[in-house]
Design a protein around this motif. Structure first.
Motif, short mmCIF file in Angstrom:
data_model
loop_
_atom_site.label_atom_id
_atom_site.label_comp_id
_atom_site.label_asym_id
_atom_site.label_seq_id
_atom_site.Cartn_x
_atom_site.Cartn_y
_atom_site.Cartn_z
N HIS A 145 0.85 -1.19 0.00
CA HIS A 145 0.00 0.00 0.00
C HIS A 145 0.88 1.24 0.00
O HIS A 145 2.06 1.18 0.37
N TRP A 146 0.31 2.33 -0.40
CA TRP A 146 1.05 3.58 -0.45
C TRP A 146 1.30 4.06 0.98
O TRP A 146 0.36 4.12 1.77
N PRO A 147 2.54 4.43 1.33
CA PRO A 147 2.80 4.85 2.70
C PRO A 147 2.15 6.19 3.02
O PRO A 147 1.95 7.02 2.12
N ALA A 148 1.89 6.40 4.28
CA ALA A 148 1.27 7.66 4.69
C ALA A 148 2.30 8.78 4.77
O ALA A 148 1.94 9.94 4.94
N SER A 149 3.58 8.44 4.63
CA SER A 149 4.67 9.40 4.85
C SER A 149 4.49 10.71 4.11
O SER A 149 4.15 10.72 2.92
N ARG A 150 4.74 11.78 4.80
CA ARG A 150 4.75 13.09 4.15
C ARG A 150 6.19 13.54 3.91
O ARG A 150 6.43 14.65 3.46
N ASP A 151 7.16 12.69 4.29
CA ASP A 151 8.57 13.06 4.12
C ASP A 151 9.14 12.53 2.82
O ASP A 151 10.32 12.67 2.56
N GLY A 152 8.36 11.87 2.05
CA GLY A 152 8.86 11.39 0.77
C GLY A 152 8.88 9.89 0.70
O GLY A 152 9.04 9.19 1.71
N VAL A 153 8.68 9.39 -0.50
CA VAL A 153 8.58 7.95 -0.74
C VAL A 153 9.61 7.57 -1.79
O VAL A 153 9.77 8.25 -2.81
N LEU A 154 10.29 6.48 -1.52
CA LEU A 154 11.29 5.96 -2.45
C LEU A 154 10.80 4.60 -2.96
O LEU A 154 10.44 3.73 -2.18
N LEU A 155 10.77 4.47 -4.30
CA LEU A 155 10.31 3.23 -4.92
C LEU A 155 11.48 2.61 -5.67
O LEU A 155 12.08 3.27 -6.53
N LEU A 156 11.81 1.37 -5.34
CA LEU A 156 12.90 0.68 -6.04
C LEU A 156 12.34 -0.57 -6.70
O LEU A 156 11.74 -1.41 -6.01
N ALA A 157 12.53 -0.68 -8.01
CA ALA A 157 12.00 -1.83 -8.74
C ALA A 157 13.11 -2.43 -9.58
O ALA A 157 13.96 -1.72 -10.10
N ALA A 158 13.06 -3.74 -9.74
CA ALA A 158 13.95 -4.41 -10.70
C ALA A 158 13.08 -5.22 -11.63
O ALA A 158 12.18 -5.96 -11.18
N GLY A 159 13.30 -5.08 -12.94
CA GLY A 159 12.54 -5.84 -13.93
C GLY A 159 11.05 -5.63 -13.79
O GLY A 159 10.57 -4.49 -13.69
N SER A 160 10.30 -6.75 -13.71
CA SER A 160 8.84 -6.62 -13.64
C SER A 160 8.37 -6.14 -12.28
O SER A 160 7.17 -5.93 -12.07
N GLY A 161 9.28 -5.92 -11.35
CA GLY A 161 8.93 -5.31 -10.06
C GLY A 161 8.35 -3.92 -10.22
O GLY A 161 7.76 -3.37 -9.29
N ILE A 162 8.48 -3.36 -11.41
CA ILE A 162 7.90 -2.03 -11.67
C ILE A 162 6.37 -2.08 -11.60
O ILE A 162 5.73 -1.07 -11.29
N THR A 163 5.76 -3.25 -11.87
CA THR A 163 4.31 -3.25 -12.10
C THR A 163 3.47 -2.89 -10.86
O THR A 163 2.62 -2.02 -10.96
N PRO A 164 3.70 -3.52 -9.69
CA PRO A 164 2.87 -3.10 -8.56
C PRO A 164 3.18 -1.67 -8.13
O PRO A 164 2.29 -0.93 -7.70
N LEU A 165 4.45 -1.27 -8.27
CA LEU A 165 4.83 0.08 -7.84
C LEU A 165 4.20 1.13 -8.76
O LEU A 165 3.76 2.19 -8.30
N LEU A 166 4.13 0.83 -10.04
CA LEU A 166 3.48 1.76 -10.97
C LEU A 166 2.01 1.91 -10.59
O LEU A 166 1.45 3.01 -10.62
N GLY A 167 1.36 0.78 -10.25
CA GLY A 167 -0.05 0.85 -9.86
C GLY A 167 -0.25 1.78 -8.67
O GLY A 167 -1.13 2.64 -8.67
N LEU A 168 0.59 1.62 -7.66
CA LEU A 168 0.47 2.47 -6.47
C LEU A 168 0.80 3.92 -6.79
O LEU A 168 0.16 4.85 -6.29
N LEU A 169 1.84 4.11 -7.63
CA LEU A 169 2.27 5.47 -7.98
C LEU A 169 1.17 6.21 -8.73
O LEU A 169 0.84 7.36 -8.41
N ARG A 170 0.59 5.55 -9.75
CA ARG A 170 -0.48 6.19 -10.52
C ARG A 170 -1.60 6.66 -9.59
O ARG A 170 -2.11 7.76 -9.71
#
Ligand code: FES
Length: 363
Positions: free
Chosen positions: A145-170
Motif C-alpha cells: 500500500h502507499w505509505p502515509a509518509s509526508r517526508d517522501g517515498v522511495l520506490l525501487l524496482a527491478a525488472g517486472s517489479g515495476i508493475t505493482p509500484l506503478l499501480g500504487l504510484l499512478r
C-alpha cells in the motif's frame, strides 16, 4: 454469440445476490447456475471473475500491458495487488500471478506481462492472447500500500517489479500526493524501461516525481545509473519510506541496506541451499493416501507434483496462499525466510516449504 453485452456483466452483478445466497446455503449448485448464466454470456458467473481483453499495448520491448474488463465479481481490488490469471493450454490449465497496474471504477483493470525465458504462460499470452478473449482471474490479493509518509517515498524496482509500484504510484498521484517521490527502476537493457513514456509524462506533470533508471547491460547515459543495485544508489536518494519489488536477491540486498520503514515484495524465491540434503526421507500426503520417498532439495509442491498429485496452487512463490495445507507431523523449512515450522496442525504454504526429515501433510 452472447445475448447480452459484456458491459452489462458488472451492472447485473447485484441482481445475482439472491442466487449467491441460495448457492452459499447449498440450495443451488453454483456450477449449475453458472452453466445457465454462461448460456447468456460467457463471462456471467455467480462468483468467478471472468474478464475480457479490451486492449494490448507494448510498454517495453519485452512487456505488454493489458486492459481487461471484469464481470461484476472483482470485489474490492486495489492497484498494487496481484491476481492469478488462468489460461487453458494443451489440455492443462496454466496459471500465474500478475500485479494490477490500475483498477478503474468502471470495472476495467490493467496488468502487465513480461516475457520470461522459458515462461510457459507469460510467453503464450504475449504471443497469442487476442483482444476480445475472455480469461479467468482469481480474486486479488496482496498488502502493498502507499505509505502515509509526508517526508517522501522511495520506490525501487527491478525488472517486472515495476508493475505493482506503478499501480500504487499512478493512484497516489491521481489522489493528490504531493510529497517527493523517487522511482528507481533497474533494467538490463534500455529497451526494457517499461512504461518509460508514461513515466516521463508523469514527471513533467507532477514536479514532486523523479524517475531514474539504472542500466546493467548497456552503457549508462548521463542521466542514468550504471549496473545492478549498490548501497550507494540507495543512500544518494531522498525518501523516508521505501517500497521495493523485484527478484528475491535484489529485494534482500536492498532490505539489508535500509534501516527505515520498508514494504517489500519478491517475485522469485531464494534458491534452495546447496547444502540441502538429497538424502531420502518419507513424505505422506494423507488425504491422497500416498506415501513416497522425498528429499530436502525441493518444495513439497514440487515433490507432490512429481508423484502425480495436482495440488491447488497459484503463484508458486509464497504470495497467494492458494497452496496452503495443514502440516500433520514433521518439520519443514520456509524458503522465504529459512524459518522451521514443526507444529502439528499448522498451516503451511507447500510451494515454499521444504521438508527437513519425514513429513506428513494433509494433502
Ligand atoms: S502457490 Fe501461491 S502461496 Fe503457494
Amino acid at each position: 454469440m452472447a445475448l447480452i453485452p459484456f458491459a452489462w456483466m458488472r451492472a447485473s452483478a447485484a441482481l445475482l445476490q439472491p442466487l449467491r445466497r441460495l448457492s452459499a446455503t447449498a440450495w443451488l449448485r453454483e456450477a449449475d447456475v453458472d452453466l445457465l448464466l454462461r448460456a447468456l454470456h460467457p463471462a456471467w458467473c455467480l462468483n468467478r471473475v471472468l474478464a475480457q481483453v479490451e486492449a494490448r499495448e507494448w510498454v517495453a520491448e519485452d512487456m505488454l500491458a493489458l486492459t481487461l474488463r471484469c464481470n461484476g465479481n472483482a470485489r474490492g481490488w486495489r492497484a498494487g495487488q496481484h491476481v492469478q490469471l488462468y489460461w487453458p493450454h494443451a489440455g492443462t490449465r496454466l496459471s500465474r500471478s500478475y500485479s494490477l497496474t490500475a483498477v478503474h471504477g468502471d470495472g476495467r483493470i490493467e496488468l502487465a506481462i513480461k516475457r520470461q525465458p522459458g515462461g510457459r504462460l507469460s510467453n503464450q499470452l504475449l504471443d497469442h492472447l487476442p483482444v476480445g478473449q475472455v480469461l479467468e482471474l482469481g480474486q486479488a490479493d496482496g498488502s502493498l500500500h502507499w505509505p502515509a509518509s509526508r517526508d517522501g517515498v522511495l520506490l525501487l524496482a527491478a525488472g517486472s517489479g515495476i508493475t505493482p509500484l506503478l499501480g500504487l504510484l499512478r493512484q497516489a498521484l491521481s489522489e493528490g500526493f504531493t510529497a517527493p517521490i523517487t522511482l528507481l527502476h533497474y533494467v538490463r537493457q534500455r529497451s526494457q524501461r517499461a512504461f518509460s513514456r508514461e513515466l516521463q509524462r508523469l514527471m513533467s506533470q507532477y514536479p514532486n516525481l523523479q524517475v531514474r533508471w539504472a542500466i546493467s547491460g548497456d552503457a549508462a547515459q548521463a542521466d542514468e545509473l550504471s549496473g545492478r543495485f549498490q548501497p550507494a544508489h540507495l543512500h544518494a536518494l531522498p525518501g523516508s519510506s521505501l517500497l521495493v519489488c523485484g527478484p528475491h536477491g535484489f529485494v534482500a540486498s536492498v532490505r539489508e541496506q535500509w534501516a527505515g520503514e520498508v514494504q517489500a515484495e519478491a517475485f522469485s524465491l531464494p534458491p534452495v541451499e546447496a547444502s540441502a540434503s538429497t538424502a531420502p526421507l518419507q513424505l505422506q500426503f494423507a488425504r491422497s493416501q500416498l506415501a513416497v520417498t522425498g528429499d530436502s532439495a525441493s518444495s513439497l509442491l514440487q515433490q507432490a507434483e512429481a508423484h502425480g498429485l495436482r495440488p491447488v496452487h497459484g503463484c508458486r512463490q509464497g504470495i497467494c496462499t492458494r497452496c496452503t495445507c495443514t502440516l500433520l507431523s514433521g518439520t519443514v523449512r520456509d524458503l522465504r525466510n529459512g524459518q522451521l515450522q514443526h507444529e502439528p496442525g499448522q498451516p503451511i504454504r507447500i510451494c515454499v516449504s521444504v521438508p527437513q526429515g519425514d513429513v506428513v501433510v494433509d494433502l
